[in-house]
Each structure stands twice: as C-alpha cells, then as structure tokens.
Motif scaffolding. Structure first.
Motif, mmCIF file in Angstrom:
data_model
loop_
_atom_site.group_PDB
_atom_site.id
_atom_site.type_symbol
_atom_site.label_atom_id
_atom_site.label_comp_id
_atom_site.label_asym_id
_atom_site.label_seq_id
_atom_site.Cartn_x
_atom_site.Cartn_y
_atom_site.Cartn_z
ATOM 1 N N GLU A 40 0.432 -0.825 -0.141
ATOM 2 C CA GLU A 40 -0.137 0.182 0.265
ATOM 3 C C GLU A 40 0.979 1.126 -0.032
ATOM 4 O O GLU A 40 0.858 1.471 1.144
ATOM 5 C CB GLU A 40 -0.918 0.040 0.794
ATOM 6 C CG GLU A 40 -2.203 -1.040 1.285
ATOM 7 C CD GLU A 40 -2.514 -1.112 0.410
ATOM 8 O OE1 GLU A 40 -2.919 -0.241 -0.442
ATOM 9 O OE2 GLU A 40 -3.558 -1.982 -0.444
ATOM 10 N N VAL A 41 1.372 1.948 -0.722
ATOM 11 C CA VAL A 41 1.599 2.983 -1.517
ATOM 12 C C VAL A 41 1.578 4.286 -0.708
ATOM 13 O O VAL A 41 2.819 4.500 -0.332
ATOM 14 C CB VAL A 41 1.799 3.857 -2.648
ATOM 15 C CG1 VAL A 41 3.379 3.925 -2.997
ATOM 16 C CG2 VAL A 41 2.334 2.246 -2.764
ATOM 17 N N GLU A 42 0.695 4.361 -0.512
ATOM 18 C CA GLU A 42 -0.210 5.818 0.532
ATOM 19 C C GLU A 42 0.537 5.524 1.687
ATOM 20 O O GLU A 42 0.540 6.336 2.517
ATOM 21 C CB GLU A 42 -1.898 5.758 0.145
ATOM 22 C CG GLU A 42 -1.343 7.450 0.611
ATOM 23 C CD GLU A 42 -2.832 8.028 0.642
ATOM 24 O OE1 GLU A 42 -3.322 9.305 0.386
ATOM 25 O OE2 GLU A 42 -3.605 7.183 -0.411
ATOM 26 N N SER A 43 0.504 4.468 2.138
ATOM 27 C CA SER A 43 0.844 4.028 3.283
ATOM 28 C C SER A 43 1.375 4.166 3.730
ATOM 29 O O SER A 43 3.027 4.454 5.217
ATOM 30 C CB SER A 43 0.363 2.876 4.350
ATOM 31 O OG SER A 43 0.876 2.164 4.103
ATOM 32 N N VAL A 44 2.952 3.711 3.096
ATOM 33 C CA VAL A 44 4.285 3.756 3.536
ATOM 34 C C VAL A 44 5.033 4.979 2.927
ATOM 35 O O VAL A 44 6.032 5.320 3.679
ATOM 36 C CB VAL A 44 4.779 2.362 2.074
ATOM 37 C CG1 VAL A 44 6.620 2.612 2.414
ATOM 38 C CG2 VAL A 44 4.432 1.333 2.890
ATOM 39 N N ALA A 45 4.318 5.475 2.910
ATOM 40 C CA ALA A 45 5.243 6.964 1.365
ATOM 41 C C ALA A 45 4.244 8.009 0.825
ATOM 42 O O ALA A 45 4.108 8.229 -0.192
ATOM 43 C CB ALA A 45 5.994 6.633 -0.205
ATOM 44 N N PRO A 46 3.235 8.225 1.682
ATOM 45 C CA PRO A 46 1.967 9.542 1.834
ATOM 46 C C PRO A 46 2.301 10.489 0.884
ATOM 47 O O PRO A 46 1.909 11.508 -0.076
ATOM 48 C CB PRO A 46 1.626 9.770 3.516
ATOM 49 C CG PRO A 46 3.106 9.556 3.995
ATOM 50 C CD PRO A 46 3.884 8.124 3.747
ATOM 51 N N GLU A 47 3.492 10.960 0.941
ATOM 52 C CA GLU A 47 4.057 12.686 0.510
ATOM 53 C C GLU A 47 4.350 11.867 -1.427
ATOM 54 O O GLU A 47 4.203 13.794 -2.356
ATOM 55 C CB GLU A 47 5.412 12.482 0.940
ATOM 56 C CG GLU A 47 5.668 13.293 2.184
ATOM 57 C CD GLU A 47 5.807 12.169 2.933
ATOM 58 O OE1 GLU A 47 5.382 10.770 3.231
ATOM 59 O OE2 GLU A 47 5.849 12.828 4.763
#
Length: 344
Positions: free
Chosen positions: A287-294
């Motif tokens: 889950e990209v957004e949880s790992v790297a929200p920026e």
C-alpha cells in the motif's frame, strides 16, 4: 577504543554493525577500529587507506588520504584474523576485563550500546573488543545519523555512476520506485523463505504503478542475478549500475524502495531517507500511500523526496530479530541531524 573483532555477513550486515558502533563512539568521544571490514574497506574514502578502518578517519601526518598507500587485502585479512583470535582467546581464558574488555554475545542475544554499562566500558581507557552482531542503539544511531552517513559517503569512482544512473532514470519520470530483486543466495537463505520469482516482483510493480496513476512511474531495478528486459514488458524500467555498492546507493536515491527483507535495502533506506516497503511474501500487497504518503501530494516534483517518517519496515520486531538480529526503531528519523561538518 571500541574494536569490532569479528566479521558478520556481507556488506549490509557489516555496515549496520559499524554504523551503530560509530554512533556509540560519537556519543562517548572514543574511537572505533573495525579490522573486520577488510573486504569492503576499499569501497569508501574513509576506510580505504586505514588498515584498522577507524572512526573518526585517521590520516598519516602531512598526507592526504589519496597520497597514502592502501594496505593490501592479505595484510587486512591477517589483522582481522589476529584480532578475532586475540579476542576469542581472552574470552576463553576468562581474561575479559584485562588487558581489554571483551564482550561476546551469541545468536539472538543483543547488547544495548546506549546503556550505562557500555558507556563505562567505552570510556574506561581500555579497549572494548566486541564479538557479536547485535550490538545496537537505535536512539544513538538516530542522534548521530549525520556523522554515520558522512563516514560512508562515496568517492567519485562510485558516486558518479550512481549520479548518472539516477539522472537517466528521472528524465521522464514523476516518481522513481527502487526494486531490489534478490535471488542467488536467497534460494537457500532461511530455506528460500524470501526467494521470489521475477514474475512476483513484476506483479507488485504493476500494482504500485496502478496506485500511483496518473503519475509517470519509473522503476529502478537492482538485482544480483542476470535479467531479461522482456520480463518487465509494459513497465518503464531502468536498471541499476550493476555493482553492489552502486546499486545500494542508487536505491538510496529513489522515492521509495521495495524488496525482500535484507540489510542491503535497510541501509539504502537509512542512508538516503527513502521509505522502505518489505515483501514478506511473494504475494504481499504494498500500500504505497501508507508507506510513502508524500508521493500522493497534489503537485509532485521529479526530485528525490526526503521522506523520513513512518515504520522502517512492516516486519514485526520478532521477525527482524530472528532474521537480521536487530530491533527496528518505532519510527523513522523524524528529521535529519545537522550536517556533520557543522558539528565537527
């Protein structure tokens, strides 16, 4: 002086142990000697000309590091073996406090470098000879991260290929995702628990690309086995420089790193501040957004994101201790320390 008296693992493992020892030495105002870094000493300007691989870096009077003759590999190996046998002999004979303080930990044992007990030993005036891999202090590593990174900066012979690789990778990309495909030794490591087929990585890459759409995503693939470009059909893929150290530092310059549990990618994440997503299974969902929200900012740029928040990995503390022998910090460094130069 703190002496790392035994070799453990490959480059990533060596860097992690060395880094924690450097952080402790910086905190207590003492020196680290790491003759066990012999195989990798020539990779870094700070260690290539010093037989003992010391921190802070030591140069001969009236000589710059480049003017010194680098010790031979044979000499380094002799010293490393001699130091190890000396420490082992002292420990076996129960001479553990004189003429040196000998600390030995085994297996899943760990030792807190931030403890009062270690502080007393390190500042006692007698060398501390460390036998074991899980000598750690996450808090000291976070505090002195800038000094550690400075010690392990690359010389131009490695830094320039890394820079060229990233320059080419970012030419037509909004986001660069580093992919570490580790096969080879992972076919037998832990009975192949983290050995995945290329198609497993490709499936993850496609899922990540879909999550980041409509951004232009380029994948920087670094691997320790031969590859076929056709394996990555439909994906925008660039390949790392192909030298282990350069691949490691190229991954450090990406916006996010994905790969199996490995101190190789852990070091890249630490050094460059890129968030790390570990594949604990071949079908792990990232889950990209949880790992790297920026990466989901409304106006992303094509420059490296300085992301230093969140979990080091999705592995539990027990899993990390079992596999890599260290406990992860509860969160990534909240901010970079002041530059090493300004504090030296």
């Amino acid at each position: 002086m703190i002496v790392i008296a035994r070799r453990y693992g490959q480059l990533g493992n060596r860097l992690w142990l060395y880094a924690h020892m450097i952080a402790a030495a910086t905190e207590y105002g003492v020196t680290v000697a790491n003759p066990s870094f012999a195989e990798y000493a020539d990779l870094f300007p700070s260690t290539r000309n010093d037989l003992w691989c010391r921190y802070p870096m030591v140069s001969e009077p009236d000589q710059t590091p480049r003017q010194q003759a680098a010790p031979s590999r044979r000499t380094r190996d002799w010293l490393a073996q001699g130091v190890y046998l000396s420490a082992k002999t002292l420990y076996t004979l129960r001479l553990r406090n004189y003429p040196a303080n000998v600390l030995r930990i085994k297996g899943d044992q760990s030792y807190d470098l931030g403890s009062d007990a270690f502080r007393e030993l390190a500042t006692s005036g007698r060398p501390v000879m460390a036998l074991g891999w899980q000598f750690r202090s996450e808090s000291l590593l976070a505090k002195h991260a800038a000094a550690v990174r400075h010690h392990f900066h690359l010389g131009p012979e490695h830094g320039e290929p890394v820079g060229e690789c990233l320059y080419q990778t970012r030419q037509s990309s909004d986001v660069v995702i580093g992919i570490h495909i580790r096969q080879g030794d992972y076919a037998t490591f832990l009975d192949g628990r983290y050995y995945y087929e290329v198609r497993d990585y490709v499936a993850t890459m496609r899922e990540v690309q879909a999550q980041l759409s409509p951004r232009r995503v380029t994948f920087l693939v670094c691997t320790n086995v031969p590859y076929h470009e056709s394996d990555f059909a439909g994906l925008d893929v660039q390949f790392g420089p192909g030298v282990a150290l350069q691949d490691m530092y190229a991954l450090a310059e990406t916006d996010m790193i994905i790969g199996p549990p490995s101190t190789f990618t852990m070091w890249a994440s630490f050094y460059g501040g890129a968030p790390l997503a570990m594949m604990k299974r071949c079908d792990d969902k990232i889950e990209v957004e949880s790992v790297a929200p920026e990466l989901f900012q409304s106006n992303p740029s094509s420059t490296k994101y300085q992301i230093v928040q969140g979990k080091l990995s999705e592995l539990s503390a027990s899993e990390l201790a079992d596999v890599f022998g260290f406990r992860p910090p509860s969160e990534r460094f909240s901010s970079e320390a002041k530059s090493f130069e300004s504090n030296s």
